[in-house]
Scaffold this motif. Structure first.
Motif, PDB file in Angstrom:
ATOM      1  N   ALA A   1      -0.145   7.820   2.081  1.00 38.49           N
ATOM      2  CA  ALA A   1      -0.316   6.419   2.459  1.00 38.49           C
ATOM      3  C   ALA A   1      -0.213   6.203   3.967  1.00 38.49           C
ATOM      4  O   ALA A   1      -0.798   5.262   4.506  1.00 38.49           O
ATOM      5  CB  ALA A   1       0.731   5.560   1.738  1.00 38.49           C
ATOM      6  N   ILE A   2       0.508   7.089   4.658  1.00 30.73           N
ATOM      7  CA  ILE A   2       0.723   6.871   6.096  1.00 30.73           C
ATOM      8  C   ILE A   2      -0.089   7.825   6.974  1.00 30.73           C
ATOM      9  O   ILE A   2      -0.160   7.639   8.186  1.00 30.73           O
ATOM     10  CB  ILE A   2       2.219   7.004   6.456  1.00 30.73           C
ATOM     11  N   GLN A   3      -0.717   8.835   6.355  1.00 30.28           N
ATOM     12  CA  GLN A   3      -1.480   9.832   7.112  1.00 30.28           C
ATOM     13  C   GLN A   3      -2.580   9.159   7.940  1.00 30.28           C
ATOM     14  O   GLN A   3      -3.325   8.314   7.446  1.00 30.28           O
ATOM     15  CB  GLN A   3      -2.104  10.851   6.156  1.00 30.28           C
ATOM     16  N   GLY A   4      -2.655   9.508   9.219  1.00 28.53           N
ATOM     17  CA  GLY A   4      -3.703   8.990  10.086  1.00 28.53           C
ATOM     18  C   GLY A   4      -3.345   7.739  10.840  1.00 28.53           C
ATOM     19  O   GLY A   4      -3.996   7.386  11.822  1.00 28.53           O
ATOM     20  N   GLU A   5      -2.289   7.048  10.395  1.00 31.36           N
ATOM     21  CA  GLU A   5      -1.906   5.795  11.052  1.00 31.36           C
ATOM     22  C   GLU A   5      -0.511   5.863  11.668  1.00 31.36           C
ATOM     23  O   GLU A   5      -0.223   5.178  12.653  1.00 31.36           O
ATOM     24  CB  GLU A   5      -1.980   4.634  10.061  1.00 31.36           C
ATOM     25  N   TYR A   6       0.343   6.697  11.067  1.00 29.76           N
ATOM     26  CA  TYR A   6       1.728   6.816  11.539  1.00 29.76           C
ATOM     27  C   TYR A   6       2.049   8.272  11.874  1.00 29.76           C
ATOM     28  O   TYR A   6       1.541   9.195  11.238  1.00 29.76           O
ATOM     29  CB  TYR A   6       2.703   6.306  10.478  1.00 29.76           C
ATOM     30  N   GLU A   7       2.897   8.453  12.879  1.00 30.56           N
ATOM     31  CA  GLU A   7       3.278   9.808  13.311  1.00 30.56           C
ATOM     32  C   GLU A   7       4.506  10.341  12.570  1.00 30.56           C
ATOM     33  O   GLU A   7       4.807  11.525  12.625  1.00 30.56           O
ATOM     34  CB  GLU A   7       3.564   9.833  14.816  1.00 30.56           C
ATOM     35  N   GLN A   8       5.216   9.457  11.884  1.00 26.05           N
ATOM     36  CA  GLN A   8       6.419   9.884  11.161  1.00 26.05           C
ATOM     37  C   GLN A   8       6.701   8.928  10.015  1.00 26.05           C
ATOM     38  O   GLN A   8       6.406   7.735  10.086  1.00 26.05           O
ATOM     39  CB  GLN A   8       7.637   9.938  12.095  1.00 26.05           C
ATOM     40  N   GLY A   9       7.269   9.484   8.937  1.00 23.41           N
ATOM     41  CA  GLY A   9       7.681   8.661   7.814  1.00 23.41           C
ATOM     42  C   GLY A   9       9.161   8.855   7.539  1.00 23.41           C
ATOM     43  O   GLY A   9       9.710   9.935   7.762  1.00 23.41           O
ATOM     44  N   ILE A  10       9.801   7.818   7.056  1.00 22.52           N
ATOM     45  CA  ILE A  10      11.216   7.890   6.683  1.00 22.52           C
ATOM     46  C   ILE A  10      11.335   7.395   5.252  1.00 22.52           C
ATOM     47  O   ILE A  10      10.862   6.297   4.918  1.00 22.52           O
ATOM     48  CB  ILE A  10      12.091   7.032   7.618  1.00 22.52           C
ATOM     49  N   PHE A  11      11.937   8.209   4.411  1.00 20.93           N
ATOM     50  CA  PHE A  11      12.057   7.878   2.988  1.00 20.93           C
ATOM     51  C   PHE A  11      13.533   7.672   2.654  1.00 20.93           C
ATOM     52  O   PHE A  11      14.335   8.594   2.719  1.00 20.93           O
ATOM     53  CB  PHE A  11      11.469   9.007   2.137  1.00 20.93           C
ATOM     54  N   PHE A  12      13.887   6.431   2.296  1.00 22.67           N
ATOM     55  CA  PHE A  12      15.255   6.092   1.916  1.00 22.67           C
ATOM     56  C   PHE A  12      15.387   6.065   0.398  1.00 22.67           C
ATOM     57  O   PHE A  12      14.500   5.580  -0.299  1.00 22.67           O
ATOM     58  CB  PHE A  12      15.636   4.692   2.427  1.00 22.67           C
ATOM     59  N   THR A  13      16.518   6.532  -0.102  1.00 26.83           N
ATOM     60  CA  THR A  13      16.835   6.339  -1.515  1.00 26.83           C
ATOM     61  C   THR A  13      18.347   6.269  -1.682  1.00 26.83           C
ATOM     62  O   THR A  13      19.091   6.947  -0.962  1.00 26.83           O
ATOM     63  CB  THR A  13      16.270   7.453  -2.402  1.00 26.83           C
ATOM     64  N   THR A  14      18.791   5.438  -2.614  1.00 27.66           N
ATOM     65  CA  THR A  14      20.213   5.387  -2.939  1.00 27.66           C
ATOM     66  C   THR A  14      20.584   6.543  -3.854  1.00 27.66           C
ATOM     67  O   THR A  14      21.766   6.768  -4.122  1.00 27.66           O
ATOM     68  CB  THR A  14      20.565   4.060  -3.635  1.00 27.66           C
TER      69      THR A  14
ATOM     70  N   GLY B   1       0.800  -1.221   0.000  1.00 27.83           N
ATOM     71  CA  GLY B   1       0.000   0.000   0.000  1.00 27.83           C
ATOM     72  C   GLY B   1       0.828   1.264   0.000  1.00 27.83           C
ATOM     73  O   GLY B   1       0.438   2.283   0.573  1.00 27.83           O
ATOM     74  N   GLY B   2       1.993   1.215  -0.634  1.00 26.85           N
ATOM     75  CA  GLY B   2       2.876   2.384  -0.665  1.00 26.85           C
ATOM     76  C   GLY B   2       3.783   2.488   0.540  1.00 26.85           C
ATOM     77  O   GLY B   2       4.492   3.472   0.707  1.00 26.85           O
ATOM     78  N   ILE B   3       3.761   1.458   1.403  1.00 25.25           N
ATOM     79  CA  ILE B   3       4.610   1.435   2.602  1.00 25.25           C
ATOM     80  C   ILE B   3       5.480   0.179   2.542  1.00 25.25           C
ATOM     81  O   ILE B   3       4.977  -0.933   2.412  1.00 25.25           O
ATOM     82  CB  ILE B   3       3.760   1.406   3.888  1.00 25.25           C
TER      83      ILE B   3
ATOM     84  N   ASN C   1       4.714   5.612  16.145  1.00 23.81           N
ATOM     85  CA  ASN C   1       4.563   4.721  15.002  1.00 23.81           C
ATOM     86  C   ASN C   1       5.231   5.336  13.780  1.00 23.81           C
ATOM     87  O   ASN C   1       4.947   6.483  13.405  1.00 23.81           O
ATOM     88  CB  ASN C   1       3.085   4.461  14.708  1.00 23.81           C
ATOM     89  N   VAL C   2       6.119   4.570  13.173  1.00 22.43           N
ATOM     90  CA  VAL C   2       6.914   5.076  12.051  1.00 22.43           C
ATOM     91  C   VAL C   2       6.796   4.115  10.870  1.00 22.43           C
ATOM     92  O   VAL C   2       6.853   2.896  11.030  1.00 22.43           O
ATOM     93  CB  VAL C   2       8.399   5.222  12.445  1.00 22.43           C
ATOM     94  N   ALA C   3       6.645   4.682   9.679  1.00 18.67           N
ATOM     95  CA  ALA C   3       6.636   3.886   8.458  1.00 18.67           C
ATOM     96  C   ALA C   3       7.811   4.321   7.585  1.00 18.67           C
ATOM     97  O   ALA C   3       8.273   5.460   7.667  1.00 18.67           O
ATOM     98  CB  ALA C   3       5.329   4.080   7.694  1.00 18.67           C
ATOM     99  N   PHE C   4       8.304   3.405   6.748  1.00 16.97           N
ATOM    100  CA  PHE C   4       9.408   3.786   5.859  1.00 16.97           C
ATOM    101  C   PHE C   4       9.167   3.290   4.440  1.00 16.97           C
ATOM    102  O   PHE C   4       8.494   2.294   4.205  1.00 16.97           O
ATOM    103  CB  PHE C   4      10.756   3.315   6.404  1.00 16.97           C
ATOM    104  N   GLN C   5       9.730   4.059   3.527  1.00 12.68           N
ATOM    105  CA  GLN C   5       9.647   3.768   2.100  1.00 12.68           C
ATOM    106  C   GLN C   5      11.069   3.707   1.564  1.00 12.68           C
ATOM    107  O   GLN C   5      11.938   4.468   1.986  1.00 12.68           O
ATOM    108  CB  GLN C   5       8.862   4.857   1.381  1.00 12.68           C
ATOM    109  N   CYS C   6      11.331   2.794   0.630  1.00 12.95           N
ATOM    110  CA  CYS C   6      12.692   2.588   0.118  1.00 12.95           C
ATOM    111  C   CYS C   6      12.689   2.626  -1.412  1.00 12.95           C
ATOM    112  O   CYS C   6      11.949   1.880  -2.053  1.00 12.95           O
ATOM    113  CB  CYS C   6      13.238   1.241   0.585  1.00 12.95           C
ATOM    114  N   LYS C   7      13.532   3.480  -1.969  1.00 11.58           N
ATOM    115  CA  LYS C   7      13.667   3.566  -3.422  1.00 11.58           C
ATOM    116  C   LYS C   7      15.128   3.341  -3.798  1.00 11.58           C
ATOM    117  O   LYS C   7      15.972   4.196  -3.583  1.00 11.58           O
ATOM    118  CB  LYS C   7      13.210   4.940  -3.928  1.00 11.58           C
ATOM    119  N   ARG C   8      15.411   2.148  -4.331  1.00  7.69           N
ATOM    120  CA  ARG C   8      16.765   1.862  -4.778  1.00  7.69           C
ATOM    121  C   ARG C   8      16.876   2.302  -6.239  1.00  7.69           C
ATOM    122  O   ARG C   8      16.604   1.555  -7.158  1.00  7.69           O
ATOM    123  CB  ARG C   8      17.073   0.368  -4.621  1.00  7.69           C
ATOM    124  N   TRP C   9      17.286   3.563  -6.397  1.00  9.21           N
ATOM    125  CA  TRP C   9      17.377   4.151  -7.731  1.00  9.21           C
ATOM    126  C   TRP C   9      18.835   4.344  -8.117  1.00  9.21           C
ATOM    127  O   TRP C   9      19.650   4.804  -7.318  1.00  9.21           O
ATOM    128  CB  TRP C   9      16.660   5.499  -7.772  1.00  9.21           C
TER     129      TRP C   9
END
Length: 261
Positions: free
Chosen positions: A193-206, A153-155, A169-177
């Motif tokens: 995708a995380i609004q309302g369920e998680y207090e923070q998001g972390i977005f990783f990318t190479t 679901g985008g997470i 509550n934290v969610a993360f997304q990973c983009k190996r580009w």
């Protein structure tokens, strides 16, 4: 009472006669001629630090770039550095050797960082997600999981981060580009995708993030998204010794004058 000087000025005055002197001899001449009044409990240590900071041939991290004195290792004495004096080949070699070592170390570290990042870019998407999960675990996140690829679901993963007595509550997304930069579109989609369920998001990318992505990562009233690009990932790996081993190679700096003065 004669003219008062700064510590450096007093040393220059004493050494201006042309004689090389030890630290104790310099100190005695300064006191004898009332050139400077020491208020420290250990005036010799204060004088030693100033002499070493401003001496050619003695190099250490907090040394000054301004050099007024020369240290003669064989005599264990300091001399005034004369303007226009030509350095010998040995003196030049001693002066540049430590700089050369530091430059080689810098080049090695930069090459190492580049190789690590290139290796991360060869991971498949699931391997990179697992890597990011384990990196967060090294930073103290708890209850971490990687979502199933067909139901993310985008997470890509989620977990908890302890803040004081509570857990966030934290969610993360990973983009190996390998090419291109993550833009605002990807950040907005992840936030949605995380609004309302998680207090923070972390977005990783190479890869990296565009200016638009960085400008929208923190917005008033919206879930904050922490952006971590490829260079930052390598920084974190080095900081936590995560997937990296290191060997301490000592660099020795002559400090014999400190124990023989």
């Amino acid at each position: 009472m004669g003219k008062r000087y700064t510590i450096l000025g007093a040393v220059k005055k004493v050494l201006s006669l042309g004689d090389c002197m030890s630290i104790t001899e310099i100190y005695a001449k300064i006191v004898e001629n009332s050139l400077y009044e020491f208020h420290a409990q250990d005036p010799l240590s204060v004088l030693r630090v100033e002499l070493r900071r401003h001496s050619k041939g003695i190099d250490f991290p907090t040394a000054s770039s301004k050099k007024y004195f020369l240290y003669n290792e064989s005599l264990r004495k300091f001399c005034l550095l004369r303007e226009g004096k030509t350095q010998t080949d040995k003196e030049k070699k001693e002066q540049t050797s430590l700089c050369a070592v530091r430059e080689l170390h810098h080049e090695f570290v930069e090459s190492f960082r580049h190789k690590i990042l290139q290796q991360l870019k060869t991971l498949n998407p699931y391997e990179f997600e697992k890597f990011c999960k384990n990196l967060l675990d090294a930073y103290g996140f708890a209850n971490l999981s990687v979502t199933q690829q067909s139901k993310d679901g985008g997470i890509d993963g989620f977990g908890k981060l302890k803040i004081g007595l509570a857990y966030m509550n934290v969610a993360f997304q990973c983009k190996r580009w390998n090419i291109g930069s993550v833009g605002r579109k990807e950040i907005d989609a992840f936030r949605g995708a995380i609004q309302g369920e998680y207090e923070q998001g972390i977005f990783f990318t190479t890869s990296s993030f565009t200016k638009e992505a960085m400008s929208c990562s923190i917005k008033h009233g919206a879930v904050p998204i922490i952006l971590i690009d490829g260079k930052m990932i390598v920084d974190f790996m080095i900081e936590k010794q995560f997937g990296i081993e290191h060997e301490n190679l000592p660099i020795y700096i002559n400090a014999l004058d400190q124990v023989l003065s």
